[in-house]
Design a protein around this motif. Structure first.
Motif, PDB file in Angstrom:
ATOM      1  N   GLY A 247       8.498   3.506   4.175  1.00 47.90           N
ATOM      2  CA  GLY A 247       8.228   2.084   4.027  1.00 47.90           C
ATOM      3  C   GLY A 247       9.058   1.190   4.930  1.00 47.90           C
ATOM      4  O   GLY A 247      10.061   1.599   5.503  1.00 47.90           O
ATOM      5  N   THR A 248       8.620  -0.054   5.023  1.00 44.35           N
ATOM      6  CA  THR A 248       9.340  -1.091   5.760  1.00 44.35           C
ATOM      7  C   THR A 248       9.905  -2.100   4.758  1.00 44.35           C
ATOM      8  O   THR A 248       9.909  -1.865   3.555  1.00 44.35           O
ATOM      9  CB  THR A 248       8.396  -1.790   6.748  1.00 44.35           C
ATOM     10  OG1 THR A 248       7.273  -2.340   6.030  1.00 44.35           O
ATOM     11  CG2 THR A 248       7.875  -0.807   7.786  1.00 44.35           C
ATOM     12  N   MET A 249      10.350  -3.248   5.259  1.00 46.31           N
ATOM     13  CA  MET A 249      10.947  -4.268   4.400  1.00 46.31           C
ATOM     14  C   MET A 249       9.915  -5.355   4.096  1.00 46.31           C
ATOM     15  O   MET A 249       9.221  -5.837   4.991  1.00 46.31           O
ATOM     16  CB  MET A 249      12.169  -4.878   5.082  1.00 46.31           C
ATOM     17  CG  MET A 249      12.895  -5.900   4.234  1.00 46.31           C
ATOM     18  SD  MET A 249      13.595  -5.132   2.745  1.00 46.31           S
ATOM     19  CE  MET A 249      14.199  -6.578   1.879  1.00 46.31           C
ATOM     20  N   LEU A 250       9.834  -5.748   2.829  1.00 42.48           N
ATOM     21  CA  LEU A 250       8.924  -6.817   2.415  1.00 42.48           C
ATOM     22  C   LEU A 250       9.747  -8.074   2.118  1.00 42.48           C
ATOM     23  O   LEU A 250      10.296  -8.240   1.039  1.00 42.48           O
ATOM     24  CB  LEU A 250       8.125  -6.416   1.168  1.00 42.48           C
ATOM     25  CG  LEU A 250       7.103  -7.448   0.660  1.00 42.48           C
ATOM     26  CD1 LEU A 250       6.025  -7.708   1.709  1.00 42.48           C
ATOM     27  CD2 LEU A 250       6.465  -6.983  -0.642  1.00 42.48           C
ATOM     28  N   ASN A 251       9.817  -8.945   3.126  1.00 44.11           N
ATOM     29  CA  ASN A 251      10.501 -10.226   2.941  1.00 44.11           C
ATOM     30  C   ASN A 251       9.466 -11.343   2.884  1.00 44.11           C
ATOM     31  O   ASN A 251       8.260 -11.093   2.844  1.00 44.11           O
ATOM     32  CB  ASN A 251      11.518 -10.465   4.059  1.00 44.11           C
ATOM     33  CG  ASN A 251      10.894 -10.281   5.443  1.00 44.11           C
ATOM     34  OD1 ASN A 251       9.679 -10.475   5.612  1.00 44.11           O
ATOM     35  ND2 ASN A 251      11.700  -9.907   6.424  1.00 44.11           N
ATOM     36  N   ARG A 252       9.939 -12.592   2.903  1.00 44.56           N
ATOM     37  CA  ARG A 252       9.006 -13.710   2.791  1.00 44.56           C
ATOM     38  C   ARG A 252       8.004 -13.735   3.947  1.00 44.56           C
ATOM     39  O   ARG A 252       6.808 -13.945   3.735  1.00 44.56           O
ATOM     40  CB  ARG A 252       9.772 -15.038   2.751  1.00 44.56           C
ATOM     41  CG  ARG A 252      10.621 -15.240   1.511  1.00 44.56           C
ATOM     42  CD  ARG A 252       9.771 -15.472   0.291  1.00 44.56           C
ATOM     43  NE  ARG A 252      10.576 -15.753  -0.889  1.00 44.56           N
ATOM     44  CZ  ARG A 252      10.829 -16.965  -1.353  1.00 44.56           C
ATOM     45  NH1 ARG A 252      10.332 -18.030  -0.741  1.00 44.56           N
ATOM     46  NH2 ARG A 252      11.571 -17.142  -2.429  1.00 44.56           N
ATOM     47  N   ASP A 253       8.483 -13.518   5.164  1.00 46.66           N
ATOM     48  CA  ASP A 253       7.587 -13.565   6.319  1.00 46.66           C
ATOM     49  C   ASP A 253       6.527 -12.461   6.235  1.00 46.66           C
ATOM     50  O   ASP A 253       5.338 -12.703   6.499  1.00 46.66           O
ATOM     51  CB  ASP A 253       8.381 -13.418   7.611  1.00 46.66           C
ATOM     52  CG  ASP A 253       9.274 -14.622   7.876  1.00 46.66           C
ATOM     53  OD1 ASP A 253       8.968 -15.712   7.326  1.00 46.66           O
ATOM     54  OD2 ASP A 253      10.273 -14.488   8.605  1.00 46.66           O
ATOM     55  N   ALA A 254       6.958 -11.257   5.870  1.00 40.54           N
ATOM     56  CA  ALA A 254       6.002 -10.153   5.760  1.00 40.54           C
ATOM     57  C   ALA A 254       4.992 -10.425   4.642  1.00 40.54           C
ATOM     58  O   ALA A 254       3.803 -10.120   4.781  1.00 40.54           O
ATOM     59  CB  ALA A 254       6.743  -8.846   5.505  1.00 40.54           C
ATOM     60  N   TYR A 255       5.444 -11.016   3.559  1.00 40.56           N
ATOM     61  CA  TYR A 255       4.527 -11.315   2.455  1.00 40.56           C
ATOM     62  C   TYR A 255       3.492 -12.360   2.857  1.00 40.56           C
ATOM     63  O   TYR A 255       2.314 -12.234   2.524  1.00 40.56           O
ATOM     64  CB  TYR A 255       5.301 -11.793   1.229  1.00 40.56           C
ATOM     65  CG  TYR A 255       4.379 -12.379   0.181  1.00 40.56           C
ATOM     66  CD1 TYR A 255       3.593 -11.559  -0.617  1.00 40.56           C
ATOM     67  CD2 TYR A 255       4.251 -13.762   0.028  1.00 40.56           C
ATOM     68  CE1 TYR A 255       2.719 -12.082  -1.545  1.00 40.56           C
ATOM     69  CE2 TYR A 255       3.371 -14.299  -0.904  1.00 40.56           C
ATOM     70  CZ  TYR A 255       2.616 -13.458  -1.686  1.00 40.56           C
ATOM     71  OH  TYR A 255       1.741 -13.988  -2.601  1.00 40.56           O
ATOM     72  N   LEU A 256       3.929 -13.410   3.573  1.00 38.46           N
ATOM     73  CA  LEU A 256       2.990 -14.468   3.951  1.00 38.46           C
ATOM     74  C   LEU A 256       1.901 -13.934   4.874  1.00 38.46           C
ATOM     75  O   LEU A 256       0.763 -14.412   4.855  1.00 38.46           O
ATOM     76  CB  LEU A 256       3.747 -15.613   4.615  1.00 38.46           C
ATOM     77  CG  LEU A 256       4.689 -16.397   3.681  1.00 38.46           C
ATOM     78  CD1 LEU A 256       5.459 -17.457   4.464  1.00 38.46           C
ATOM     79  CD2 LEU A 256       3.916 -17.034   2.533  1.00 38.46           C
ATOM     80  N   LYS A 257       2.235 -12.929   5.686  1.00 35.96           N
ATOM     81  CA  LYS A 257       1.211 -12.290   6.512  1.00 35.96           C
ATOM     82  C   LYS A 257       0.292 -11.424   5.651  1.00 35.96           C
ATOM     83  O   LYS A 257      -0.923 -11.397   5.858  1.00 35.96           O
ATOM     84  CB  LYS A 257       1.871 -11.451   7.606  1.00 35.96           C
ATOM     85  CG  LYS A 257       2.661 -12.268   8.628  1.00 35.96           C
ATOM     86  CD  LYS A 257       3.332 -11.363   9.649  1.00 35.96           C
ATOM     87  CE  LYS A 257       4.148 -12.175  10.651  1.00 35.96           C
ATOM     88  NZ  LYS A 257       4.854 -11.294  11.622  1.00 35.96           N
TER      89      LYS A 257
END
Length: 407
Positions: A247-257
Motif C-alpha cells: 500500500g501507499t499513504m492515504l492523506n488529504r490530497d490522495a483522498y480528494l483525488k
C-alpha cells in the motif's frame, strides 16, 4: 399436437431455469446476524402460509363442490350466518397477526444494527476477552473506502475480517446516499453524508463474499461492488501484512483525488491513513476551507456568532466541491454549482417570476410602488415601510445566525 405438447413441456421447465440462476445467499448466509434474519423470513412466511394455503385450498374445493352440475350439493339460498364459521374466519387471522407482531417486536430489538452482539452464533456466546474489529466505511462515487483505525490501514473495494470476531462498522458517505450490504454477513444499512450509521455483525465461515450498494446513487451504481473476505486469524494477519507491504499513504490530497467520481475502480491498498481523515469525511470538511459540521453544530448550540460572520456561508456549501474542475455532483444545480436547472420557470413579460391578481399582491398596485422604503425591483422581496414582509427575502440577507462563527 406433438408441437403443442413439446411447447407445454418447455414452459414447465422455464421456472426451474430461473431458479437455477438465482443467488440464494440470503437464505444460506455465513454470518449469525444474516442467519437470524433468514430465520425471521422463514418464520414470517410459514405463519402467513397458515392462512393462505387453506384459503386457496377451500376456494378450489368450493368451486368444485358447488359447481352447477353437482345437484347433490347443499343449496341454501336463504343462509346468512354461522357462529362457528365466524369464529374460525376471525380467530385464525387474529392469532397469526398476534404471532407475527410478537416475532417482529422481538426481532426488531434483537437485530437492531446499533445493538452490540451478544453471541457468535446460536450455540456460542462471545468470549469475555474478545475485542471487536472496528471498520470505518465511506461510500464514494462509485466505490467503497474502508478504514481500519486500530491497524492504521485503509483499502478500496476490498475488506477482510477474521472468522468469529465481532465487527463494529461505522458507515458514512461522501456525497449522495448509498446502502452498505453484504448479504452473507448482515442486512443492508444506509450510508448518508454528514451522518454516521452503525452495524454490528460477525462472519462464521471462511470464504469470499459479495458486497455492494443496495441504493441507486448514479451512473456508476451497478459497478459499486467489493469483495469481503472471511479469514482465519492467521489469514487475516497475512492480509494486513500484504496491505502494509503493497500500500501507499492515504492523506488529504490522495483522498480528494480518490473522492472524484469514477467507475470500476480497482482494489487499492493504503499502508497508512491520516488519523483524522474519516472524522473529516464524516463532518464534510475533508476539502480545505470547509467548515466541519461538528463545528457548525457547536456554534449553533452556543447561539450563533452574529451577523459579522456571514462569510461562513461559503464554508458550508458542499455540493460544488468539484465544480471548478468540471465535475458536477449528481443532480446538483443552482445555486450550489451554477449549473442551470433542467427546466426554466414560466416568467411573465415584465421579468417577474410570478404575477398575482389578488389585491395587495402585485408589485405595481397603488400604495406599493414608490412608497417610502419600498423596493419594487423584479426578483427581490417586497418591502413595506422599510421592513421586509414575513416569509419574503431579497436575496441579500446574510447566512442564518445558527450558521455563523465568532471567528
Amino acid at each position: 399436437m406433438p408441437k403443442l405438447m413439446k411447447f407445454s413441456r418447455l414452459l414447465s421447465v422455464l421456472p426451474l431455469l430461473f431458479l437455477a440462476g438465482c443467488n440464494m445467499v440470503v437464505m444460506a448466509p455465513s454470518g449469525d446476524i444474516a442467519a437470524q434474519q433468514r430465520d425471521l423470513i422463514v418464520v414470517s412466511t410459514v405463519l402467513m402460509l397458515l392462512i393462505i394455503v387453506p384459503v386457496i385450498f377451500l376456494t378450489l374445493l368450493f368451486a368444485w363442490r358447488y359447481r352447477r352440475s353437482n345437484t347433490a350439493a347443499t343449496y341454501a339460498p336463504e343462509w346468512h350466518h354461522s357462529t362457528r364459521l365466524e369464529i374460525v374466519i376471525w380467530a385464525a387471522p387474529l392469532a397469526i397477526i398476534i404471532a407475527l407482531g410478537a416475532v417482529t417486536w422481538i426481532s426488531t430489538h434483537k437485530l437492531d444494527p446499533y445493538r452490540p452482539l451478544d453471541r457468535l452464533d446460536a450455540e456460542r456466546a462471545i468470549p469475555a476477552d474478545t475485542k471487536p474489529l472496528t471498520v470505518e466505511v465511506v461510500a464514494l462515487d462509485w466505490k467503497w473506502l474502508f478504514f481500519y483505525p486500530e491497524l492504521g490501514i485503509a483499502t478500496v473495494n476490498e475488506m477482510a475480517a477474521p472468522v468469529d470476531q465481532p465487527i463494529n462498522f461505522k458507515i458514512t458517505a461522501s456525497s449522495v446516499m448509498n446502502s452498505f450490504y453484504i448479504p452473507a454477513l448482515a442486512g443492508q444499512i444506509y450510508a448518508m453524508p454528514g451522518m454516521e450509521t452503525k452495524l454490528h455483525a460477525v462472519i462464521n465461515k471462511e470464504g469470499e463474499y459479495e458486497g455492494f450498494s443496495a441504493n441507486y446513487s448514479g451512473a456508476g451504481f451497478s459497478h459499486m461492488r467489493f469483495k469481503f473476505h472471511g479469514l482465519t486469524r492467521e489469514g487475516f494477519d497475512a492480509w494486513v501484512a500484504k496491505v502494509k507491504q503493497q500500500g501507499t499513504m492515504l492523506n488529504r490530497d490522495a483522498y480528494l483525488k480518490l473522492e472524484k467520481p469514477s467507475e470500476k475502480e480497482p482494489v487499492r491498498y493504503y499502508a497508512g491513513a491520516d488519523a483524522d481523515l474519516y472524522t473529516a469525511i464524516l463532518n464534510m470538511c475533508a476539502t480545505p476551507g470547509k467548515m466541519c459540521m461538528n463545528e457548525m453544530m457547536h456554534i449553533d448550540m452556543m447561539g450563533g456568532g452574529g451577523k459579522e460572520s456571514a462569510e461562513n456561508r461559503e464554508k458550508l456549501q458542499y455540493d460544488n466541491r468539484h465544480a471548478g474542475e468540471g465535475v458536477v455532483a449528481p443532480a446538483a444545480t443552482v445555486p450550489a454549482t451554477g449549473a442551470p436547472a433542467r427546466s426554466e420557470p414560466d416568467r411573465s413579460t415584465d421579468g417577474n417570476s410570478m404575477q398575482h391578481d389578488m389585491p395587495g399582491m402585485q408589485h405595481d398596485m397603488p400604495g406599493m410602488q414608490g412608497a417610502p422604503g419600498t423596493d419594487s425591483t423584479p426578483g427581490t422581496g417586497m418591502q413595506h415601510d422599510g421592513h421586509s414582509m414575513p416569509g419574503m427575502s431579497n436575496g441579500t440577507d446574510p447566512a442564518p445566525a445558527q450558521l455563523n462563527n465568532n471567528n
